[in-house]
Design an enzyme around this catalytic site. Structure first.
Site, short mmCIF file in Angstrom:
data_model
loop_
_atom_site.label_atom_id
_atom_site.label_comp_id
_atom_site.label_asym_id
_atom_site.label_seq_id
_atom_site.Cartn_x
_atom_site.Cartn_y
_atom_site.Cartn_z
N LYS A 1 -66.41 -45.27 -20.87
CA LYS A 1 -66.36 -43.84 -20.66
C LYS A 1 -64.97 -43.18 -20.28
O LYS A 1 -64.14 -44.10 -20.22
CB LYS A 1 -67.48 -43.42 -19.55
CG LYS A 1 -66.99 -44.24 -18.28
CD LYS A 1 -67.96 -43.75 -17.30
CE LYS A 1 -67.78 -44.33 -15.77
NZ LYS A 1 -68.30 -44.20 -14.75
N TYR B 1 -37.44 -32.84 -3.45
CA TYR B 1 -37.84 -31.39 -2.83
C TYR B 1 -38.53 -31.76 -1.62
O TYR B 1 -39.17 -32.51 -1.21
CB TYR B 1 -39.08 -31.09 -3.88
CG TYR B 1 -38.79 -30.48 -5.22
CD1 TYR B 1 -37.97 -29.55 -5.41
CD2 TYR B 1 -39.15 -30.96 -6.42
CE1 TYR B 1 -37.54 -28.82 -6.35
CE2 TYR B 1 -38.68 -30.73 -7.71
CZ TYR B 1 -38.06 -29.57 -7.66
OH TYR B 1 -37.66 -29.12 -9.03
#
Length: 384
Positions: free
Chosen positions: A35, A256
């Site tokens: 899956k 950042y």
């Protein structure tokens, strides 16, 4: 030249992991669960390594069609069954087996016009409390299915919620046995964690098991046990290279938000990988990384296209690193060093299969069938 990041799928590892499952449950037939595009590995890429499975289990009808187009003629099981009545026509055409977990799916079967009766897997909710018939309604659901000319063979299934932990499977097995006692049909109960941790239970080994994450080299009960404990191998390596080196002084920050501040002079490497590649943005300083096969750590915040790593452990080990050096985000480095995906996932507050499935489309993927498989230096041609 394309950006140097690459994922490598190791066919030999997939095969070895499937054999590990068979060793654990030698009497059972094995569903290879593919899956979510084979947990992000790609159905086309894993088929060769998993061709020895007895059947494939998935959710999506489109993925079932792809398996048939690729030449698979064996059983395919839809783990969530059909979603609307017309799906049954495709099940008939492709010869798909499918789960039945609610009255609405039985109603669809009752109204379906077919000349070929269908193989169904009646699902019990034995405690997971997602899909399936409650134990007290299970036998009546079975009787409804058994009365339908549209239904051929009825198999019985449930799914364990705690096979990977101390609660175990005993309570759910007791409920399943009480409700399904004396009902005919093959059983499929065991998931990856049950295959590894509860293989001595006769019912886990009986008929069919559903091998999912174990096939891809992630331990279902990490951190209690790692992949090495279970003898499974990583089927995916995500690797890139350094694009630059920065030398920091005490007090310098990285990235950042300036979340990382150097306490002393420090050399860092800048690697071509970021959250747009599927690497978790919320991995914090300390997340393990391999550079030239040496274990080190992520520093600072992961950005869209780049992340930064501490090169101090390499300097201490006398290993040179600079522009072009190999960086292994998870999997096996070219020299053989291993970083389990579960370690990275734990740092991200996640699980290995989420990281696999999140691999971004922009990352080129190559298939390698060598015994261990190289890292970023794979000679296999990327297919995306």
């Amino acid at each position: 030249m394309p950006r140097p990041i690459r994922a490598t799928i190791h066919s030999a590892a997939l095969h070895a992991n499937l054999e590990r499952v068979r060793h654990s449950v030698p009497d059972a037939k094995v569903w290879a669960v593919v899956k979510a595009n084979a947990y992000g590995h790609g159905i086309e890429r894993v088929l060769e390594g998993l061709r020895g499975a007895d059947g494939f289990a998935l959710l999506d009808l489109g993925e079932a069609e792809r398996l048939r187009e690729l030449g698979w003629r064996g059983p395919i099981l839809l783990l969530e069954g059909v979603f609307e009545a017309r799906d049954l026509e495709l099940c008939s055409r492709l010869g798909l087996w499918h789960a039945v977990h609610c009255d609405e799916q039985i109603d669809m079967l009752a109204a379906h016009k077919t000349q070929a009766p269908q193989r169904v897997f009646l699902k019990m909710n034995s405690g997971m409390n997602r899909l399936g018939f409650a134990p007290q309604r299970y036998r009546s659901a079975w009787a409804r299915l058994d009365a339908l000319p549209q239904v051929d063979e009825i198999s019985l299934m449930t799914h364990f919620s705690d096979a990977d932990g101390p609660r175990g499977i005993a309570q759910q097995l007791e409920r399943f046995n009480a409700a399904a006692r004396d009902l005919p049909g093959e059983r499929t109960l065991g998931n990856s964690a049950a295959i590894l941790r509860h293989a001595t239970d006769v019912q886990v080994r009986a008929d069919w098991v559903r091998a999912g994450i174990v096939l891809y080299g992630s331990a279902p009960d990490f951190p209690e046990h790692g992949a090495g404990h279970w003898g499974i191998r990583p089927a995916m390596t995500l690797a890139t290279r350094l694009l630059g080196v920065q030398r920091l002084q005490a007090g310098d920050t990285v990235g950042y938000g300036s979340l990382f501040c150097a306490a002393e002079p420090l050399t860092i490497g800048v690697a071509a990988c970021g959250y747009a590649d599927g690497y978790p943005r919320h991995c914090d300083t300390g997340t393990p990384v391999l550079v030239n096969g040496v274990r080190t750590r992520l520093v600072g915040r992961v950005s869209m296209d780049l992340l930064t790593v501490d090169l101090t452990p390499l300097e201490r080990a006398g290993v040179a690193a600079g522009f072009g050096s190999e960086v292994t985000l998870w999997g096996r480095a070219a020299g053989g060093a291993l970083l389990e995906i579960d370690e990275v996932a734990r740092a991200a507050g996640s699980v290995g299969w989420e990281l696999m499935a999140a691999l971004a489309r922009r990352v080129p993927v190559a298939v390698d069938s060598a015994a261990h498989g190289p890292g970023c230096g794979s000679t296999g041609a990327p297919d995306r």
